[in-house]
Every structure is written in structure tokens, then in C-alpha cells.
Design an enzyme around this catalytic site. Structure first.
Site, mmCIF file in Angstrom:
data_model
loop_
_atom_site.group_PDB
_atom_site.id
_atom_site.type_symbol
_atom_site.label_atom_id
_atom_site.label_comp_id
_atom_site.label_asym_id
_atom_site.label_seq_id
_atom_site.Cartn_x
_atom_site.Cartn_y
_atom_site.Cartn_z
ATOM 1 N N SER A 166 0.841 -1.144 0.073
ATOM 2 C CA SER A 166 0.197 -0.224 0.018
ATOM 3 C C SER A 166 0.896 1.204 0.020
ATOM 4 C CB SER A 166 -0.844 -0.042 1.218
ATOM 5 O OG SER A 166 -1.459 1.191 1.471
ATOM 6 N N TYR A 215 -2.453 -1.465 10.183
ATOM 7 C CA TYR A 215 -2.456 -2.084 8.706
ATOM 8 C C TYR A 215 -1.243 -1.585 7.978
ATOM 9 C CZ TYR A 215 -4.083 -1.504 3.709
ATOM 10 O OH TYR A 215 -4.066 -1.376 2.328
HETATM 11 P P1 NAP Z 1 -11.364 -5.629 -1.495
HETATM 12 O O1 NAP Z 1 -12.098 -5.164 -2.764
HETATM 13 O O2 NAP Z 1 -11.602 -5.177 -0.197
HETATM 14 O O3 NAP Z 1 -11.294 -7.111 -1.570
HETATM 15 C C1 NAP Z 1 -10.589 -7.875 -0.550
HETATM 16 C C2 NAP Z 1 -10.543 -9.322 -1.165
HETATM 17 O O4 NAP Z 1 -9.768 -9.917 0.106
HETATM 18 C C3 NAP Z 1 -11.920 -10.079 -1.201
HETATM 19 O O5 NAP Z 1 -11.619 -10.941 -2.300
HETATM 20 C C4 NAP Z 1 -11.872 -10.767 0.146
HETATM 21 O O6 NAP Z 1 -12.477 -11.906 -0.041
HETATM 22 C C5 NAP Z 1 -10.445 -10.951 0.703
HETATM 23 N N1 NAP Z 1 -10.065 -10.894 1.931
HETATM 24 C C6 NAP Z 1 -10.524 -10.315 2.893
HETATM 25 N N2 NAP Z 1 -10.261 -10.622 4.221
HETATM 26 C C7 NAP Z 1 -9.809 -11.828 4.001
HETATM 27 C C8 NAP Z 1 -9.486 -12.887 4.787
HETATM 28 N N3 NAP Z 1 -9.549 -12.871 6.272
HETATM 29 N N4 NAP Z 1 -9.014 -14.179 4.385
HETATM 30 C C9 NAP Z 1 -9.079 -14.230 3.004
HETATM 31 N N5 NAP Z 1 -9.195 -13.363 2.101
HETATM 32 C C10 NAP Z 1 -9.612 -12.032 2.458
HETATM 33 O O7 NAP Z 1 -9.731 -5.259 -1.797
HETATM 34 P P2 NAP Z 1 -9.078 -4.255 -2.744
HETATM 35 O O8 NAP Z 1 -9.141 -2.850 -2.497
HETATM 36 O O9 NAP Z 1 -9.064 -4.784 -4.100
HETATM 37 O O10 NAP Z 1 -7.484 -4.462 -2.347
HETATM 38 C C11 NAP Z 1 -6.557 -5.581 -2.460
HETATM 39 C C12 NAP Z 1 -5.333 -5.407 -1.912
HETATM 40 O O11 NAP Z 1 -4.723 -4.037 -2.137
HETATM 41 C C13 NAP Z 1 -5.253 -5.502 -0.512
HETATM 42 O O12 NAP Z 1 -4.097 -5.983 0.176
HETATM 43 C C14 NAP Z 1 -5.241 -4.044 0.165
HETATM 44 O O13 NAP Z 1 -4.625 -3.556 1.309
HETATM 45 C C15 NAP Z 1 -4.450 -3.243 -1.279
HETATM 46 N N6 NAP Z 1 -4.761 -1.924 -1.264
HETATM 47 C C16 NAP Z 1 -5.841 -1.314 -1.792
HETATM 48 C C17 NAP Z 1 -6.190 -0.088 -1.763
HETATM 49 C C18 NAP Z 1 -7.440 0.574 -2.456
HETATM 50 O O14 NAP Z 1 -7.559 1.799 -2.312
HETATM 51 N N7 NAP Z 1 -8.520 -0.121 -2.845
HETATM 52 C C19 NAP Z 1 -5.016 0.922 -1.531
HETATM 53 C C20 NAP Z 1 -3.825 0.401 -1.198
HETATM 54 C C21 NAP Z 1 -3.636 -1.014 -1.020
HETATM 55 P P3 NAP Z 1 -14.097 -12.051 -0.220
HETATM 56 O O15 NAP Z 1 -14.495 -11.487 -1.440
HETATM 57 O O16 NAP Z 1 -14.510 -13.744 0.092
HETATM 58 O O17 NAP Z 1 -14.758 -11.226 0.995
#
Ligand code: NAP
Length: 263
Positions: free
Chosen positions: A154, A167
């Protein structure tokens, strides 16, 4: 020394014959990376916490591009989940030689109010499961002298948010792990890298970003003045997972529209 000018770069992106496991690929960034790797020929193993409509839909889309792809489930908050997931994978195919640690848990809370329980759970999902899954897949990568580990970090490695101290810490710990392992496995044909996303419009911040005032505050901080869509992370992932990126290891590709840059 003479090298051919005909480098056929497009062929170096081809992932045919490789197996890619992406945690948290039912939606968001993980799903876009799964689609991207499937488009370039990898067999893809999609993953969610449990069976869900989103997981089924992700698998259906991925299979249109890569028909032998399949899905596994497991809550990475459970320390035994990595082994259980590896068993599920082995029921379908060999263990993966491309591993994308994408799933994460994010609790918003002031640093002096975070409970030990919530802190440990975030570290389990965001750091320890990445380590354990990498350990489980490493022997296959080592044996075939080819492997890719990509962690999703991140921009908070550079700009920690006041309400997400643990986090942010978990992402920095993961990125440090990447640099540590990368050096040790480089001679084995395995690369290990991190991708640090900025603000992406996904389920986790849909509610916050659907507030126009908050969304403006956020985009005003981003030099490109826009947030990203999930596919914006897929190009970096493809580069790091393919032979086009075989000489890139132990690094951090920041995909943030310039958000980390000082003002
Ligand atoms: P998201 O839309 O919230 O989706 C999260 C995914 O992770 C989902 O498929 C969920 O599974 C899975 N997940 C959550 N908790 C879990 C657990 N306890 N065990 C196994 N799987 C789990 O996430 P995103 O925004 O695409 O983010 C993806 C990555 O990018 C993450 O590492 C996040 O920290 C990083 N990131 C995101 C942003 C942003 O702005 N979105 C910014 C910086 C970094 P289910 O579908 O089954 O619930």
C-alpha cells in the site's frame, strides 16, 4: 557483444504453462490481476474467504480466458488456512509457481485504541499468511528454477493513515520481507516483489468515495487528481510475473498517481 534486435517482447509476457494463485481475487484488485494473468495464458486459482456469488462470478470470467482455472476458499485470519488452501489446490493441480498475496484486512481505529486482538488478526492476514503461503509454494518454484512472488502492499508504506497504524505497519513488514527473501532466492530463478497501490475504487472504499466531499478531498491530494480502477494494478503484476520482468526483484512498484510524492 551482439544481441538480436528481434526481442519479441510480447512473447516474454506469455504465461502459458504457469499456475497463478491470487488471494482475495473474488473482487477488486485481486480479481483484475486474476483476469490479466488469465488473459496472458496462466492457469488461475481464484480465492475468497468462502463460497460467494462474487467468487463464482470471478471464476466464471477467468475461465472464459483460461478454462482450467479453479477456485479455493479460506479465511487467512485462521493460521491453519494456508495449509488447508494448499491441500485444496493439490486436489486440482500442482502448487502454483506464481503467488500473489493480495488479500488484506484493514481496521480503521486510532492507534491508542487498537486492541491487541485486532492488531494480531490484521498481522495474521496481511503478513503471516503471506509468509506461510510463500513457504508452502517455494519448493515447487525452487524445483523448477522459476517462480514469482508478488505481494500487494500500500502507499501507506510511505504515507501512513492516522486511523490505520497497524494496517500500514503490516504492509511495511510485508515489503521488508519481500526484500529479504528476494536476495536469498534470486539465484534460483525466483523473483519477489511488492506492488504498492494508492487509492483504488474497490468495495473497501466504495462507501467513502461515494461521498462527493470526501472523494474531492482524496483526489485533491493525488497529483494525477483521480483514483485508480482495479485494472490499473494488473499491468505491474503481469510485468513482475512474466519473463519480461525476470531481472526485477526485491523492488516496490508504486501504482498511486503520484500520491506518495512530497507536496
Ligand atoms: P477488496 O475489494 O476489499 O477485496 C478484498 C479481497 O480480499 C476479497 O476478495 C476478500 O475475500 C479477501 N479477503 C478479505 N479478508 C480476507 C481474509 N480474512 N481471508 C482471506 N481473504 C480475505 O480489496 P482491494 O481494495 O481490491 O485491495 C486489494 C489489496 O490492495 C489489499 O491488499 C489492499 O490492502 C491493497 N490496497 C488497496 C487499496 C485501495 O484503495 N483499494 C489501496 C492500497 C492498497 P471475499 O471476497 O471472500 O470477502
Amino acid at each position: 557483444m551482439n544481441y538480436s534486435d528481434d526481442i519479441q517482447l510480447h512473447k516474454r509476457f506469455d504465461l502459458t504453462g504457469h499456475r497463478a494463485f491470487i488471494t482475495g481475487s473474488a473482487r477488486g484488485i485481486g480479481r483484475a490481476i486474476a483476469m490479466g494473468l488469465a488473459e496472458y495464458g496462466a492457469q488461475v486459482i481464484v480465492h475468497g474467504v468462502k463460497e460467494s456469488e462474487k467468487l463464482a462470478s470471478a471464476l466464471e470470467s477467468v475461465r472464459k480466458l483460461s478454462p482450467t482455472s479453479f477456485a479455493v476458499t479460506g479465511d487467512l485470519g485462521d493460521p491453519n488456512a494456508p495449509e488447508k488452501i494448499a491441500e485444496q489446490i493439490k486436489a486440482h493441480s500442482e502448487l502454483p509457481d506464481i503467488f500473489i498475496a493480495n488479500a488484506s484486512l484493514q481496521f480503521r481505529c486510532e492507534w491508542d485504541k487498537i486492541s491487541l486482538e485486532d492488531s494480531i488478526l490484521q498481522m495474521q492476514v496481511n503478513f503471516h499468511s503471506t509468509l506461510k503461503l510463500s513457504q508452502l509454494f517455494y519448493p515447487v518454484m525452487k524445483a523448477q528454477k522459476w517462480g514469482r512472488i508478488v505481494t500487494i502492499g500500500s502507499v501507506q508504506e510511505f504515507r501512513p493513515h492516522p486511523h490505520m497504524a497497524v494496517y500500514a505497519g503490516s504492509k511495511s513488514a510485508q515489503e521488508n520481507l519481500v526484500r529479504n527473501i528476494a536476495r536469498q532466492v534470486a539465484s534460483e530463478g525466483i523473483t519477489v516483489n511488492n506492488i504498492a497501490p494508492g487509492v483504488f475504487y474497490t468495495d473497501r472504499n466504495e462507501e467513502a468515495l461515494s461521498n462527493p466531499e470526501y472523494a474531492k478531498k482524496v483526489t485533491d491530494c493525488i497529483p494525477s487528481h483521480t483514483y485508480a480502477e482495479p485494472a490499473d494494478a494488473a499491468g505491474a503484476a503481469l510485468l513482475l510475473c512474466s519473463d519480461a520482468g525476470r531481472y526485477i526483484t526485491g523492488t516496490n512498484i508504486v501504482v498511486d498517481g503520484g500520491l506518495r510524492l512530497p507536496g
